[in-house]
Design a protein around this motif. Structure first.
Motif, PDB file in Angstrom:
ATOM      1  N   ALA A  28      23.130  16.157 -28.670  1.00 17.64           N
ATOM      2  CA  ALA A  28      22.496  16.810 -29.799  1.00 17.64           C
ATOM      3  C   ALA A  28      22.015  15.747 -30.847  1.00 17.64           C
ATOM      4  O   ALA A  28      20.745  16.207 -31.662  1.00 17.64           O
ATOM      5  CB  ALA A  28      23.645  17.647 -30.499  1.00 17.64           C
ATOM      6  N   LEU A  29      22.543  14.832 -31.354  1.00 14.91           N
ATOM      7  CA  LEU A  29      21.963  13.720 -32.021  1.00 14.91           C
ATOM      8  C   LEU A  29      20.692  13.341 -31.465  1.00 14.91           C
ATOM      9  O   LEU A  29      19.819  13.252 -32.608  1.00 14.91           O
ATOM     10  CB  LEU A  29      22.862  12.646 -32.083  1.00 14.91           C
ATOM     11  N   ASP A  30      20.365  13.112 -30.298  1.00 12.64           N
ATOM     12  CA  ASP A  30      19.199  12.491 -29.573  1.00 12.64           C
ATOM     13  C   ASP A  30      18.174  13.837 -30.227  1.00 12.64           C
ATOM     14  O   ASP A  30      16.854  13.333 -30.081  1.00 12.64           O
ATOM     15  CB  ASP A  30      19.246  12.355 -28.299  1.00 12.64           C
ATOM     16  N   GLN A  35      15.076  11.476 -39.389  1.00 12.08           N
ATOM     17  CA  GLN A  35      14.542  10.272 -40.620  1.00 12.08           C
ATOM     18  C   GLN A  35      15.414   9.994 -41.243  1.00 12.08           C
ATOM     19  O   GLN A  35      16.308  10.493 -41.598  1.00 12.08           O
ATOM     20  CB  GLN A  35      13.266  11.162 -41.004  1.00 12.08           C
ATOM     21  N   PRO A  36      15.441   8.620 -41.420  1.00 16.11           N
ATOM     22  CA  PRO A  36      16.518   8.060 -42.365  1.00 16.11           C
ATOM     23  C   PRO A  36      16.565   8.695 -43.865  1.00 16.11           C
ATOM     24  O   PRO A  36      17.819   8.619 -44.386  1.00 16.11           O
ATOM     25  CB  PRO A  36      15.615   6.404 -42.767  1.00 16.11           C
ATOM     26  N   SER A  37      15.563   9.166 -44.296  1.00 15.00           N
ATOM     27  CA  SER A  37      15.615  10.043 -45.721  1.00 15.00           C
ATOM     28  C   SER A  37      15.932  11.640 -45.388  1.00 15.00           C
ATOM     29  O   SER A  37      15.700  12.372 -46.560  1.00 15.00           O
ATOM     30  CB  SER A  37      14.401   9.789 -46.195  1.00 15.00           C
ATOM     31  N   ASP A  38      16.161  11.967 -44.223  1.00 10.67           N
ATOM     32  CA  ASP A  38      16.495  13.324 -43.895  1.00 10.67           C
ATOM     33  C   ASP A  38      17.824  13.984 -45.035  1.00 10.67           C
ATOM     34  O   ASP A  38      18.374  13.139 -45.247  1.00 10.67           O
ATOM     35  CB  ASP A  38      16.730  13.667 -42.757  1.00 10.67           C
ATOM     36  N   ARG A  39      17.515  15.088 -45.422  1.00  9.11           N
ATOM     37  CA  ARG A  39      18.582  15.891 -46.026  1.00  9.11           C
ATOM     38  C   ARG A  39      19.069  16.922 -45.190  1.00  9.11           C
ATOM     39  O   ARG A  39      18.555  17.936 -45.023  1.00  9.11           O
ATOM     40  CB  ARG A  39      18.033  16.378 -47.354  1.00  9.11           C
ATOM     41  N   ILE A  40      20.337  16.625 -44.794  1.00  2.15           N
ATOM     42  CA  ILE A  40      20.821  17.493 -43.660  1.00  2.15           C
ATOM     43  C   ILE A  40      21.963  18.365 -44.191  1.00  2.15           C
ATOM     44  O   ILE A  40      22.876  17.799 -45.011  1.00  2.15           O
ATOM     45  CB  ILE A  40      21.554  16.710 -42.542  1.00  2.15           C
ATOM     46  N   LEU A  41      22.056  19.635 -43.403  1.00  4.65           N
ATOM     47  CA  LEU A  41      23.134  20.521 -43.657  1.00  4.65           C
ATOM     48  C   LEU A  41      23.878  20.645 -42.418  1.00  4.65           C
ATOM     49  O   LEU A  41      23.084  21.409 -41.467  1.00  4.65           O
ATOM     50  CB  LEU A  41      22.637  21.928 -44.339  1.00  4.65           C
ATOM     51  N   LEU A  50      30.073  14.919 -35.153  1.00  2.00           N
ATOM     52  CA  LEU A  50      28.683  14.726 -34.989  1.00  2.00           C
ATOM     53  C   LEU A  50      28.150  14.163 -36.581  1.00  2.00           C
ATOM     54  O   LEU A  50      27.298  13.791 -36.651  1.00  2.00           O
ATOM     55  CB  LEU A  50      28.125  16.183 -34.536  1.00  2.00           C
ATOM     56  N   LEU A  51      28.980  14.673 -37.569  1.00  2.00           N
ATOM     57  CA  LEU A  51      28.560  14.216 -38.990  1.00  2.00           C
ATOM     58  C   LEU A  51      28.711  12.721 -38.987  1.00  2.00           C
ATOM     59  O   LEU A  51      27.655  12.239 -39.504  1.00  2.00           O
ATOM     60  CB  LEU A  51      29.578  14.816 -39.824  1.00  2.00           C
ATOM     61  N   SER A  52      29.422  12.072 -38.289  1.00  2.00           N
ATOM     62  CA  SER A  52      29.757  10.550 -38.481  1.00  2.00           C
ATOM     63  C   SER A  52      28.564  10.019 -37.710  1.00  2.00           C
ATOM     64  O   SER A  52      28.075   8.948 -38.189  1.00  2.00           O
ATOM     65  CB  SER A  52      31.056  10.076 -37.832  1.00  2.00           C
ATOM     66  N   LEU A  53      27.995  10.635 -36.678  1.00  2.00           N
ATOM     67  CA  LEU A  53      26.930  10.148 -35.801  1.00  2.00           C
ATOM     68  C   LEU A  53      25.379  10.465 -36.679  1.00  2.00           C
ATOM     69  O   LEU A  53      24.933   9.381 -36.989  1.00  2.00           O
ATOM     70  CB  LEU A  53      26.732  10.713 -34.608  1.00  2.00           C
ATOM     71  N   ILE A  54      25.487  11.307 -37.325  1.00  2.00           N
ATOM     72  CA  ILE A  54      24.448  11.570 -38.143  1.00  2.00           C
ATOM     73  C   ILE A  54      24.379  10.708 -39.179  1.00  2.00           C
ATOM     74  O   ILE A  54      23.292  10.107 -39.617  1.00  2.00           O
ATOM     75  CB  ILE A  54      24.169  13.084 -38.686  1.00  2.00           C
ATOM     76  N   LYS A  57      22.742   7.219 -39.235  1.00  2.00           N
ATOM     77  CA  LYS A  57      21.261   7.246 -38.960  1.00  2.00           C
ATOM     78  C   LYS A  57      20.785   7.338 -40.206  1.00  2.00           C
ATOM     79  O   LYS A  57      19.372   7.071 -40.358  1.00  2.00           O
ATOM     80  CB  LYS A  57      20.854   8.333 -38.102  1.00  2.00           C
ATOM     81  N   LEU A  58      21.191   7.651 -41.161  1.00  2.00           N
ATOM     82  CA  LEU A  58      20.420   7.977 -42.606  1.00  2.00           C
ATOM     83  C   LEU A  58      20.721   6.759 -43.565  1.00  2.00           C
ATOM     84  O   LEU A  58      21.870   6.140 -43.405  1.00  2.00           O
ATOM     85  CB  LEU A  58      21.332   9.254 -43.400  1.00  2.00           C
TER      86      LEU A  58
END
Length: 190
Positions: A28-30, A35-41, A50-54, A57-58
């Motif tokens: 899923a992460l792949d 992008q380093p500046s993404d704002r994710i929900l 999955l939160l820890s993987l995401i 990357k930020l």
């Protein structure tokens, strides 16, 4: 030298640090093209794996994770305590339709195995549409319990998105080992 036996709490902590990331979360992460500046929900963050993987990357981006279960939010907060303390992650007990996210808008919204999206998602998809930035995208991932559910679930997901004013940009079934996984990427029409 005499070594003391590890307590159950210490053994549990050690297991969490050496535990392998389930392949479905790495997959899923792949797929997210972060992008380093993404704002994710993240909707339905569970234990926060999955939160820890995401969050890893930020750099300038942040992630907000919600789950209806207080127990899961506590586990996700604990696993991601450093990111939470640094303000790079926020973990909240909430369901999507009633989450108090204020004026926040997200570049990517994702959910893994959140059944409402293929069942009766009208309220949730309306909320998702409101929370996405104009260029934002919705990413839905599923690990169906039975191979017989894969195709019908994918068809239902696409129909629900279409009926709620989303354009399906990508829809695919992937396999990891013997497990079939579904991925749908969509964006609001217009």
């Amino acid at each position: 030298m005499l070594q003391m036996a590890a307590s159950p709490k210490q053994r549990c902590r050690r297991r969490m640090t050496v535990e392998k990331v389930p392949p479905r979360f790495q997959w899923a992460l792949d797929q997210l093209n972060l992008q380093p500046s993404d704002r994710i929900l993240e909707i339905g963050c569970g234990r926060g794996v999955l939160l820890s993987l995401i969050v890893g990357k930020l750099t300038t981006g942040t992630i907000t994770a919600i789950d209806r279960s207080e127990k899961m939010v506590a586990a996700a907060s604990k696993l991601n305590a450093t990111a939470v303390a640094a303000g790079r992650a926020e973990v909240m007990t909430a369901n999507l339709a009633n989450a108090d996210l204020g004026e926040q808008r997200f570049s990517k919204i994702l959910a893994f195995n959140v059944n409402v999206f293929w069942l009766k998602p009208q309220r949730e998809l309306a909320t998702t549409k409101r929370l996405l930035r104009p260029e934002g995208s919705l990413h839905l991932f599923f690990d169906p319990p039975s191979p017989a559910q894969v195709e019908p679930m994918l068809v239902k997901l696409k129909a629900n998105l279409d009926a709620s004013g989303f354009h399906t940009q990508q829809a695919e079934i992937s396999e990891i080992g013997t497990t079939a996984l579904i991925r749908v990427k969509a964006a609001p029409l217009g």
